[in-house]
Design a protein around this motif. Sequence first.
Motif, short mmCIF file in Angstrom:
data_model
loop_
_atom_site.label_atom_id
_atom_site.label_comp_id
_atom_site.label_asym_id
_atom_site.label_seq_id
_atom_site.Cartn_x
_atom_site.Cartn_y
_atom_site.Cartn_z
N UNK A 200 0.71 -1.35 -0.29
CA UNK A 200 0.43 0.19 -0.25
C UNK A 200 1.10 1.10 -0.42
N UNK A 201 0.11 2.38 -0.09
CA UNK A 201 1.16 3.73 -0.17
C UNK A 201 1.19 3.90 1.02
N UNK A 202 2.84 5.21 0.87
CA UNK A 202 2.95 6.02 2.18
C UNK A 202 3.54 6.77 1.83
N UNK A 203 2.39 7.66 2.91
CA UNK A 203 2.20 9.69 3.40
C UNK A 203 3.44 9.66 4.45
N UNK A 204 4.73 10.87 4.13
CA UNK A 204 5.20 11.67 5.39
C UNK A 204 4.71 12.85 5.36
N UNK A 205 4.56 13.62 6.28
CA UNK A 205 4.85 14.44 6.75
C UNK A 205 6.05 15.36 7.34
N UNK A 206 6.91 16.03 6.84
CA UNK A 206 8.22 16.02 7.31
C UNK A 206 8.21 17.53 8.03
N UNK A 207 8.85 17.28 8.93
CA UNK A 207 9.49 19.01 9.02
C UNK A 207 10.80 18.82 9.01
N UNK A 208 11.57 19.27 8.62
CA UNK A 208 13.39 19.87 8.66
C UNK A 208 13.67 20.28 10.05
N UNK A 209 14.47 20.28 10.33
CA UNK A 209 15.65 20.22 11.70
C UNK A 209 16.64 21.25 11.64
N UNK A 210 16.92 22.64 12.32
CA UNK A 210 17.36 22.84 11.69
C UNK A 210 17.95 23.44 10.38
N UNK A 211 18.52 25.54 10.50
CA UNK A 211 18.31 25.60 9.09
C UNK A 211 19.79 25.31 8.19
N UNK A 212 20.65 24.85 9.45
CA UNK A 212 22.27 25.17 9.06
C UNK A 212 21.77 23.74 8.24
N UNK A 213 21.12 22.57 8.76
CA UNK A 213 21.24 21.04 8.63
C UNK A 213 19.96 20.83 6.91
N UNK A 214 19.64 21.28 7.18
CA UNK A 214 18.87 21.78 5.35
C UNK A 214 19.47 22.37 4.32
N UNK A 215 20.34 23.49 5.16
CA UNK A 215 20.80 23.69 4.25
C UNK A 215 22.27 22.61 2.98
N UNK A 216 22.96 22.01 4.46
CA UNK A 216 23.51 21.33 3.85
C UNK A 216 23.30 20.04 3.62
N UNK A 217 21.71 19.24 3.69
CA UNK A 217 21.63 18.21 2.99
C UNK A 217 19.95 18.22 1.92
N UNK A 218 19.59 19.82 1.52
CA UNK A 218 18.91 19.68 1.33
C UNK A 218 18.54 18.52 0.14
N UNK A 219 19.23 18.01 -0.76
CA UNK A 219 18.90 17.26 -1.64
C UNK A 219 18.76 16.18 -1.21
N UNK A 220 19.28 15.83 -0.59
CA UNK A 220 19.65 14.05 0.33
C UNK A 220 18.27 14.09 0.84
N UNK A 221 17.70 15.10 1.43
CA UNK A 221 16.35 14.91 2.23
C UNK A 221 15.21 15.21 1.60
N UNK A 222 15.86 15.34 -0.12
CA UNK A 222 14.71 14.99 -1.21
C UNK A 222 14.36 14.15 -1.70
N UNK A 223 16.12 13.07 -2.03
CA UNK A 223 15.93 12.01 -2.37
C UNK A 223 15.12 11.66 -1.78
N UNK A 224 15.15 11.14 -0.50
CA UNK A 224 15.29 10.21 0.75
C UNK A 224 13.21 10.04 1.59
N UNK A 225 12.62 11.22 0.69
CA UNK A 225 11.11 11.75 0.43
C UNK A 225 11.22 11.29 -0.49
N UNK A 226 11.50 11.06 -1.46
CA UNK A 226 10.60 11.00 -2.72
C UNK A 226 10.42 9.01 -2.50
N UNK A 227 10.70 8.27 -1.31
CA UNK A 227 10.49 7.05 -1.11
C UNK A 227 9.32 6.96 -0.96
N UNK A 228 8.97 7.89 -0.33
CA UNK A 228 7.28 8.42 -0.14
C UNK A 228 6.60 8.67 -1.42
#
Length: 456
Positions: A354-382
Amino acid sequence: MTQPIADLSSLGRVHFIGIGGVGMSAVARIMVARGVTVSGSDAKDLPVMRELATAGARIAVGYAAENLGDAQTVVAGSAIREDNPELLAARAAGLPVLHRSEGLAATMGTDRVVAVAGTHGKSTTTSMVTVLLQQAGLDPSFAIGANVPALGVNAASGSSDIFVAEADESDASFLNYRPLISIVTNVEADHLDHYGTPEAVFASFDAFAALLPEHGLLLTCADDDGARALAARVRAAGTTRVMTYGTAEDADIRLEDEGAGGSWISLAGEKQRLVLQVPGRHNALNAAAAFAAAVELGVEPAAAAAALAHFSGAARRFEFKGEGRGVRVYDDYAHHPTEVRAALSAARTVAAGNKVHVLFQPHLFSRTREFSREFAEALNLADTALVLDIYPAREDPIPGVTSALITEHLRSGRLVGADDAVGQIVARAGEGDIILTAGAGDVTAYGPLIVERLGG
């Protein structure tokens, strides 16, 4: 961070600034149990503060200089700002001010310490070691950065000389401990707001491994490149024993993962059946680490493997929140791309097609800046990824850094506001689907609201 560890008896009366935090309350709970006179304060009146008050601590809500009372030592949480009135008063009075980790180190005394470090999986693995040892008839002291349903609390003072502790690398405070056994689940670049470079992160884990005595043991995951490299460096130095665990063919403790059906774990040619309540390959690896630590402490391999079946998970680690309309809702603390990927992989297993739906909240501006593309790649599993605004925690905003850095790389996702997040995620879920809330901020509060909207 490598100053001599204070002896518990030398601290006198101890005041905790920020006592309601999960890590701070853990240290305070153990100190109270070990006879220390404890006081503490926090900005909000949290349930754990009432528990500490019942145990004998003097608790105040709100920060004020007079809350220090007759304290002789102060422990301050990482989130406490330098202009906090209690911290200012402590410094003005010349009182020793300890980091939370230094307070925890003082409680350990001469115990045999199992310290669990790693970029991900620390809380779960620490919980697994603790539950396993309890089920095997030992009574360890423990301090964990999450509440554990199977334990009832996140910290306790046990009757044995074993102390199991989560060792946080985020600010290098894990260098304050003196472990006998160190587990390193993985080593990746993170917390660059503190370290600056990935190389500095890796160097801190080298320093952590160097804390082990000659008769100690370093346990590292053979499936993780960073942990594997750490093991190789420590082996080359010849300063302490090293054992690896994982599915890699050259792992000393070999895990043969069979997915939902369970796993086999092999040590010195002897196989044990491993059946877990928690899903995901990452949890099977965490269990292998716990198994190895327990065997090192004298637990029979068969008993160690059987005991792991009693582990039901840690709070906010793929924690089931409820169900409605045939949709199951889970919550996870995942706040690094690797953790998000692991949580969504576990969700895929549970969703069973069945389907998976995620509600994600980034934590820290610095972490979002460093890993934005990696977060998107992980979230694309949903199948659906809805992303809230960044939870700032201790950071001030960074110009140009928003959640849009993530969502611009999503295949099926978008930014969502706090007011319509629940409605948006529920509208996308059908019977049999999984909804996952993920992040280290206040996104955890959305889980119960989603269950309520689903009619659960």
